[in-house]
Design a protein around this motif. Structure first.
Motif, PDB file in Angstrom:
ATOM      1  N   ASP A   1       0.816  -1.209   0.000  1.00 16.26           N
ATOM      2  CA  ASP A   1       0.000   0.000   0.000  1.00 16.26           C
ATOM      3  C   ASP A   1       0.855   1.268   0.000  1.00 16.26           C
ATOM      4  O   ASP A   1       0.411   2.330   0.430  1.00 16.26           O
ATOM      5  N   SER A   2       2.087   1.152  -0.477  1.00 17.42           N
ATOM      6  CA  SER A   2       2.969   2.313  -0.546  1.00 17.42           C
ATOM      7  C   SER A   2       2.610   3.203  -1.732  1.00 17.42           C
ATOM      8  O   SER A   2       2.340   2.727  -2.831  1.00 17.42           O
ATOM      9  N   ALA A   3       2.609   4.522  -1.473  1.00 11.84           N
ATOM     10  CA  ALA A   3       2.393   5.516  -2.534  1.00 11.84           C
ATOM     11  C   ALA A   3       3.675   6.324  -2.737  1.00 11.84           C
ATOM     12  O   ALA A   3       3.629   7.504  -3.084  1.00 11.84           O
ATOM     13  N   LEU A   4       4.802   5.666  -2.521  1.00  9.97           N
ATOM     14  CA  LEU A   4       6.087   6.353  -2.558  1.00  9.97           C
ATOM     15  C   LEU A   4       6.359   7.011  -3.904  1.00  9.97           C
ATOM     16  O   LEU A   4       6.999   8.059  -3.971  1.00  9.97           O
ATOM     17  N   LYS A   5       5.843   6.436  -4.974  1.00  3.60           N
ATOM     18  CA  LYS A   5       6.101   6.999  -6.301  1.00  3.60           C
ATOM     19  C   LYS A   5       5.450   8.372  -6.483  1.00  3.60           C
ATOM     20  O   LYS A   5       5.810   9.123  -7.402  1.00  3.60           O
ATOM     21  N   LEU A   6       4.510   8.709  -5.610  1.00  2.00           N
ATOM     22  CA  LEU A   6       3.834  10.006  -5.694  1.00  2.00           C
ATOM     23  C   LEU A   6       4.436  11.028  -4.740  1.00  2.00           C
ATOM     24  O   LEU A   6       3.922  12.151  -4.637  1.00  2.00           O
ATOM     25  N   TYR A   7       5.504  10.662  -4.056  1.00  2.00           N
ATOM     26  CA  TYR A   7       6.026  11.514  -2.990  1.00  2.00           C
ATOM     27  C   TYR A   7       6.328  12.937  -3.460  1.00  2.00           C
ATOM     28  O   TYR A   7       5.900  13.913  -2.819  1.00  2.00           O
ATOM     29  N   GLU A   8       7.080  13.078  -4.530  1.00  2.00           N
ATOM     30  CA  GLU A   8       7.482  14.412  -4.987  1.00  2.00           C
ATOM     31  C   GLU A   8       6.267  15.290  -5.277  1.00  2.00           C
ATOM     32  O   GLU A   8       6.253  16.489  -4.963  1.00  2.00           O
TER      33      GLU A   8
END
Length: 362
Positions: free
Chosen positions: A150-157
């Motif tokens: 459930d990581s949304a790390l790719k949307l961090y920036e």
């Protein structure tokens, strides 16, 4: 509430009543400062009103939070349970597939579904993170899981331009550690401490009442297709809780660890293939995210017939809601263990004698 008036006192040559009426009208029309922020500020406790801004160290570096957040959005359904536990002002959360054995119709976990409904928590999306949905929730703090499905790390920036964004790894932290971190980030330290104290009291009572099965123990999540399992390590929330309760975790030989077991996640060791059975060294198997049907399936697997735990019949399901441990599921797990491993004082004495003998690691 002090209402700043735009008129000079000498200009108020009418009556005092007229002067006050004018200021009141301006306040109601929003002409005397940022009155819309007052209700949110009024909700903050004295403890929350001090000590800001705060700096929180995350997997993406230091994050500065200027004031107590009022609209938190969690992109991780795993982390949402802990935010609910500490009464953080979370308004929306990412979700997963709805209507399963472990989720409600909104895609929230059943162990805290009732709490989410009572607090009117809104689901943002199911599965794949949606930046537009997150931004539309108008967050002033965003929580992102650095690991897990459930990581949304790719949307961090992108998200970090909208609001302070905390990237938190949960594969190496207990829910108590997460609660402490989120408590500081939100100003709800007292709520976090209270929840931890309640749980610690229950855990201490549970440990005192348990008659442990033969040790050491392998704690795992069994694959539905019989092809393997994820074994919980001592760094996992499950492993830490079991250790606190007196269980001894069985070692997994390096020779049977899969290529993805090391360097990516610290909480699990992936076992599969022809060496799967060799990794189950425990005298007892605890099946997390499993029920009675799961236990029966494990016992039927002919490739595991030589497992010491299976041969002795020490295979126990821990419940379907134990795949991710938060305050709610961990509390239910303790109560389940009290029922499963409770025994008389005489049995406890015999267990204590057995514990003095060296434990076999296979």
């Amino acid at each position: 509430m002090r209402i700043p008036c735009l008129f000079k006192r000498e200009a108020a040559s009418a009556s005092t009543t007229a002067w006050l009426a004018t200021c009141l009208l301006l306040a109601l029309l929003g002409g005397c400062g940022k009155q819309a922020e007052a209700p949110a500020a009024a909700k903050a406790s004295p403890a929350q009103a001090s000590g800001w801004p705060r700096s929180i160290m995350t997997a993406k570096g230091e994050v500065v939070i200027d004031r107590p957040p009022q609209r938190i959005v969690s992109t991780s359904v795993t982390l949402t349970g802990t935010l609910l536990t500490i009464n953080a002002p979370i308004v929306a959360s990412g979700a997963t597939q709805g209507g399963t054995a472990i989720t409600d119709e909104q895609g929230f976990f059943t162990q805290w579904s009732d709490v989410a409904k009572a607090r009117k928590l809104q689901p943002l999306y199911r599965g794949e993170p949606n930046a537009e949905a997150i931004i539309a929730a108008n967050p002033d703090l965003i929580i992102v899981a650095g690991t897990g499905g459930d990581s949304a790390l790719k949307l961090y920036e992108q998200l970090n331009l909208v609001a302070p964004t905390l990237v938190v790894n949960y594969d190496d932290k207990s829910w108590q550690e997460l609660a402490t971190l989120f408590g500081r980030a939100t100003g709800h330290e007292a709520d976090a401490a209270a929840a931890i104290q309640r749980f610690d009291s229950l855990a201490a009572a549970t440990r005192a009442s348990l008659v442990l099965p033969p040790q050491p123990t392998t704690a795992l999540v069994y694959y539905e297709d019989d092809s393997g399992a994820n074994v919980w390590t001592g760094a996992s929330a499950q492993g830490k809780l079991l250790t606190d309760l007196g269980f001894q975790l069985a070692a997994v030989p390096d020779s049977v660890k899969g290529d993805k077991s090391m360097g990516i996640r610290k909480d699990i060791i992936q076992l599969s293939g022809e060496k799967f059975a060799d990794g189950l060294q425990g005298q007892t198997l605890l099946l997390f995210s499993g029920n009675a049907q799961t236990a029966a399936q494990v016992k039927r697997n002919r490739f595991l017939a030589g497992s010491p735990a299976i041969k002795a019949g020490h295979v126990y399901p821990m419940g379907l809601d134990t795949f991710r441990l938060d305050y709610y599921s961990a509390t239910q797990l303790l109560r389940h263990m009290q029922t499963l491993f409770h025994g008389s004082q005489a049995a406890a004495s015999e267990q204590g004698k057995a514990a003095t003998k060296p434990a076999s690691r296979g």
